[in-house]
Design a protein around this motif. Structure first.
Motif, PDB file in Angstrom:
ATOM      1  N   ASN A 141     -42.342  60.918   6.855  1.00 17.72           N
ATOM      2  CA  ASN A 141     -43.166  62.088   7.220  1.00 17.72           C
ATOM      3  C   ASN A 141     -43.897  61.164   8.147  1.00 17.72           C
ATOM      4  OD1 ASN A 141     -44.329  64.349   7.501  1.00 17.72           O
ATOM      5  ND2 ASN A 141     -43.380  64.901   5.826  1.00 17.72           N
ATOM      6  N   ALA A 142     -43.977  61.150   8.910  1.00 17.42           N
ATOM      7  CA  ALA A 142     -45.722  60.138  10.025  1.00 17.42           C
ATOM      8  C   ALA A 142     -46.691  61.015   9.595  1.00 17.42           C
ATOM      9  CB  ALA A 142     -44.804  60.003  11.518  1.00 17.42           C
ATOM     10  N   GLU A 143     -46.852  62.725   9.743  1.00 19.89           N
ATOM     11  CA  GLU A 143     -47.340  63.505   9.804  1.00 19.89           C
ATOM     12  C   GLU A 143     -47.709  63.526   8.716  1.00 19.89           C
ATOM     13  OE1 GLU A 143     -48.125  68.182   9.781  1.00 19.89           O
ATOM     14  OE2 GLU A 143     -46.469  67.651  10.691  1.00 19.89           O
ATOM     15  N   VAL A 144     -47.242  63.355   7.359  1.00 23.20           N
ATOM     16  CA  VAL A 144     -48.157  63.449   5.640  1.00 23.20           C
ATOM     17  C   VAL A 144     -48.935  62.010   6.018  1.00 23.20           C
ATOM     18  CG1 VAL A 144     -48.134  63.309   3.455  1.00 23.20           C
ATOM     19  CG2 VAL A 144     -46.929  65.204   5.105  1.00 23.20           C
ATOM     20  N   ILE A 145     -48.354  60.895   6.635  1.00 26.35           N
ATOM     21  CA  ILE A 145     -49.156  59.508   6.304  1.00 26.35           C
ATOM     22  C   ILE A 145     -50.305  59.450   7.137  1.00 26.35           C
ATOM     23  CG2 ILE A 145     -48.811  57.081   6.568  1.00 26.35           C
ATOM     24  CD1 ILE A 145     -45.617  57.498   6.476  1.00 26.35           C
ATOM     25  N   GLY A 146     -50.689  60.333   8.414  1.00 22.94           N
ATOM     26  CA  GLY A 146     -50.925  60.661   8.774  1.00 22.94           C
ATOM     27  C   GLY A 146     -52.504  61.534   8.110  1.00 22.94           C
ATOM     28  N   GLN A 147     -52.108  62.385   8.463  1.00 22.23           N
ATOM     29  CA  GLN A 147     -52.883  62.693   7.377  1.00 22.23           C
ATOM     30  C   GLN A 147     -53.429  62.417   6.024  1.00 22.23           C
ATOM     31  OE1 GLN A 147     -50.589  66.364   5.414  1.00 22.23           O
ATOM     32  NE2 GLN A 147     -50.233  67.362   7.839  1.00 22.23           N
ATOM     33  N   ILE A 148     -53.600  61.704   5.484  1.00 22.81           N
ATOM     34  CA  ILE A 148     -53.443  60.741   4.203  1.00 22.81           C
ATOM     35  C   ILE A 148     -54.528  59.484   5.067  1.00 22.81           C
ATOM     36  CG2 ILE A 148     -52.801  59.968   2.048  1.00 22.81           C
ATOM     37  CD1 ILE A 148     -50.529  61.960   1.348  1.00 22.81           C
ATOM     38  N   GLU A 149     -53.688  59.287   4.865  1.00 18.49           N
ATOM     39  CA  GLU A 149     -54.333  57.533   5.396  1.00 18.49           C
ATOM     40  C   GLU A 149     -56.175  57.608   6.865  1.00 18.49           C
ATOM     41  OE1 GLU A 149     -50.575  54.771   5.622  1.00 18.49           O
ATOM     42  OE2 GLU A 149     -51.154  55.051   7.363  1.00 18.49           O
ATOM     43  N   ASP A 150     -56.555  57.593   6.591  1.00 20.63           N
ATOM     44  CA  ASP A 150     -57.922  57.286   7.420  1.00 20.63           C
ATOM     45  C   ASP A 150     -57.773  56.526   8.477  1.00 20.63           C
ATOM     46  OD1 ASP A 150     -60.659  57.391   7.829  1.00 20.63           O
ATOM     47  OD2 ASP A 150     -61.205  55.733   8.237  1.00 20.63           O
ATOM     48  N   ASP A 151     -58.270  56.701   9.642  1.00 24.05           N
ATOM     49  CA  ASP A 151     -58.209  56.790  11.581  1.00 24.05           C
ATOM     50  C   ASP A 151     -58.134  54.949  11.382  1.00 24.05           C
ATOM     51  OD1 ASP A 151     -57.892  59.197  11.768  1.00 24.05           O
ATOM     52  OD2 ASP A 151     -59.853  58.862  13.039  1.00 24.05           O
ATOM     53  N   GLY A 204     -51.839  48.736  10.226  1.00 28.20           N
ATOM     54  CA  GLY A 204     -53.411  49.876  10.130  1.00 28.20           C
ATOM     55  C   GLY A 204     -51.780  50.394  10.213  1.00 28.20           C
ATOM     56  N   ARG A 205     -52.595  51.963  10.054  1.00 27.14           N
ATOM     57  CA  ARG A 205     -52.455  53.025  10.072  1.00 27.14           C
ATOM     58  C   ARG A 205     -51.305  53.193  11.423  1.00 27.14           C
ATOM     59  NH1 ARG A 205     -54.713  57.919  12.624  1.00 27.14           N
ATOM     60  NH2 ARG A 205     -53.993  60.319  12.030  1.00 27.14           N
ATOM     61  N   ALA A 206     -51.461  52.870  12.274  1.00 22.63           N
ATOM     62  CA  ALA A 206     -50.687  52.802  13.788  1.00 22.63           C
ATOM     63  C   ALA A 206     -49.497  52.146  13.477  1.00 22.63           C
ATOM     64  CB  ALA A 206     -51.757  52.918  15.785  1.00 22.63           C
ATOM     65  N   ASP A 207     -49.809  51.181  13.160  1.00 17.61           N
ATOM     66  CA  ASP A 207     -48.115  50.342  12.066  1.00 17.61           C
ATOM     67  C   ASP A 207     -47.134  51.699  11.309  1.00 17.61           C
ATOM     68  OD1 ASP A 207     -49.079  48.376  14.122  1.00 17.61           O
ATOM     69  OD2 ASP A 207     -50.715  48.424  12.215  1.00 17.61           O
ATOM     70  N   ASP A 208     -48.168  52.161  10.256  1.00 15.69           N
ATOM     71  CA  ASP A 208     -47.543  52.931   9.532  1.00 15.69           C
ATOM     72  C   ASP A 208     -46.794  53.932  10.089  1.00 15.69           C
ATOM     73  OD1 ASP A 208     -47.931  50.730   7.492  1.00 15.69           O
ATOM     74  OD2 ASP A 208     -49.537  52.785   6.482  1.00 15.69           O
ATOM     75  N   LEU A 209     -47.527  54.671  10.848  1.00 18.86           N
ATOM     76  CA  LEU A 209     -47.133  55.948  11.651  1.00 18.86           C
ATOM     77  C   LEU A 209     -45.855  55.153  13.015  1.00 18.86           C
ATOM     78  CD1 LEU A 209     -50.663  57.583  12.899  1.00 18.86           C
ATOM     79  CD2 LEU A 209     -48.548  57.774  10.600  1.00 18.86           C
ATOM     80  N   GLU A 261     -51.173  59.605  -4.477  1.00 17.27           N
ATOM     81  CA  GLU A 261     -50.436  58.769  -3.909  1.00 17.27           C
ATOM     82  C   GLU A 261     -49.186  59.150  -4.332  1.00 17.27           C
ATOM     83  OE1 GLU A 261     -50.855  55.117  -4.643  1.00 17.27           O
ATOM     84  OE2 GLU A 261     -52.713  54.901  -3.618  1.00 17.27           O
ATOM     85  N   GLN A 262     -48.662  60.326  -5.258  1.00 15.55           N
ATOM     86  CA  GLN A 262     -47.269  60.489  -5.129  1.00 15.55           C
ATOM     87  C   GLN A 262     -46.965  61.267  -3.589  1.00 15.55           C
ATOM     88  OE1 GLN A 262     -45.093  60.235  -7.317  1.00 15.55           O
ATOM     89  NE2 GLN A 262     -43.456  61.164  -6.014  1.00 15.55           N
ATOM     90  N   LYS A 263     -47.502  61.915  -3.269  1.00 14.65           N
ATOM     91  CA  LYS A 263     -47.466  62.395  -2.272  1.00 14.65           C
ATOM     92  C   LYS A 263     -47.031  61.622  -0.901  1.00 14.65           C
ATOM     93  CE  LYS A 263     -49.076  66.344   1.348  1.00 14.65           C
ATOM     94  NZ  LYS A 263     -50.090  67.459   1.530  1.00 14.65           N
ATOM     95  N   LEU A 264     -47.610  60.580  -0.930  1.00 10.12           N
ATOM     96  CA  LEU A 264     -47.900  59.302   0.029  1.00 10.12           C
ATOM     97  C   LEU A 264     -46.507  58.569  -0.303  1.00 10.12           C
ATOM     98  CD1 LEU A 264     -48.931  58.053   2.791  1.00 10.12           C
ATOM     99  CD2 LEU A 264     -50.379  56.665   1.406  1.00 10.12           C
ATOM    100  N   CYS A 265     -45.918  58.272  -0.932  1.00  8.20           N
ATOM    101  CA  CYS A 265     -44.821  57.977  -1.359  1.00  8.20           C
ATOM    102  C   CYS A 265     -43.508  58.146  -0.832  1.00  8.20           C
ATOM    103  CB  CYS A 265     -44.881  57.625  -3.252  1.00  8.20           C
ATOM    104  SG  CYS A 265     -45.849  55.885  -3.715  1.00  8.20           S
ATOM    105  N   GLU A 266     -43.834  59.791  -1.274  1.00  9.04           N
ATOM    106  CA  GLU A 266     -42.698  60.286  -0.370  1.00  9.04           C
ATOM    107  C   GLU A 266     -42.778  60.484   1.205  1.00  9.04           C
ATOM    108  OE1 GLU A 266     -39.777  63.304  -0.496  1.00  9.04           O
ATOM    109  OE2 GLU A 266     -39.474  62.050  -2.002  1.00  9.04           O
TER     110      GLU A 266
END
Length: 144
Positions: free
Chosen positions: A43-53, A66-71, A32-37
């Motif tokens: 950092n789209a790469e980290v968001i993509g690693q943590i969030e499910d497809d 969804g994930r695509a919006d966050d990325l 959760e801390q890593k996702l906040c950061e």
């Protein structure tokens, strides 16, 4: 005698599980801390690693994204976050599912305009193939 033996066996099995639960809790809090950061630093790469497809967020305006919006937001650095942090977090496990409730505090700019807000949130995590993935979130703006 049987009752005491049963109690002892149950107590031993619970105490053996405690370190594993503590490790899982530590892992999820770190994720959760890593996702906040990642949101704070776009950092789209980290968001993509943590969030499910298939991740979904129900926002405080009832919009489902969804994930695509966050990325896309991270790649465009819009909104831009100076602060993105979780606090007052409570965590519960249900097998390979974890629910986290807490408050997210954000501060930054959107379309050039400053904003600051606190949100009560609920995150749902699922453990698959040994990895925790964020599958759903819900946020409600806290009105002061």
């Amino acid at each position: 005698m049987f009752g005491c033996l049963s109690f002892l066996l149950i107590a031993l099995s619970l105490s053996a599980a405690t370190p594993a639960v503590a490790d899982e809790e530590k892992t999820l809090r770190a994720l959760e801390q890593k996702l906040c950061e990642a949101f704070r630093s776009s950092n789209a790469e980290v968001i993509g690693q943590i969030e499910d497809d298939n991740y979904t967020l129900t926002s405080s305006t009832a919009k489902v994204t969804g994930r695509a919006d966050d990325l896309a937001e991270a790649k465009n650095n819009e909104p831009h976050y100076d602060v993105f942090s979780n606090h007052d977090v409570k965590l519960r496990f249900y097998g390979d599912t974890a629910i986290l409730n807490g408050i997210t505090s954000v501060k930054g700019t959107s379309a050039g305009k400053p904003f600051a807000a606190d949100f009560q949130y609920t995150d749902t995590w699922i453990k698959r193939d040994g990895q925790w993935k964020l599958v759903a979130s819900h946020a409600t703006k806290i009105v002061q």
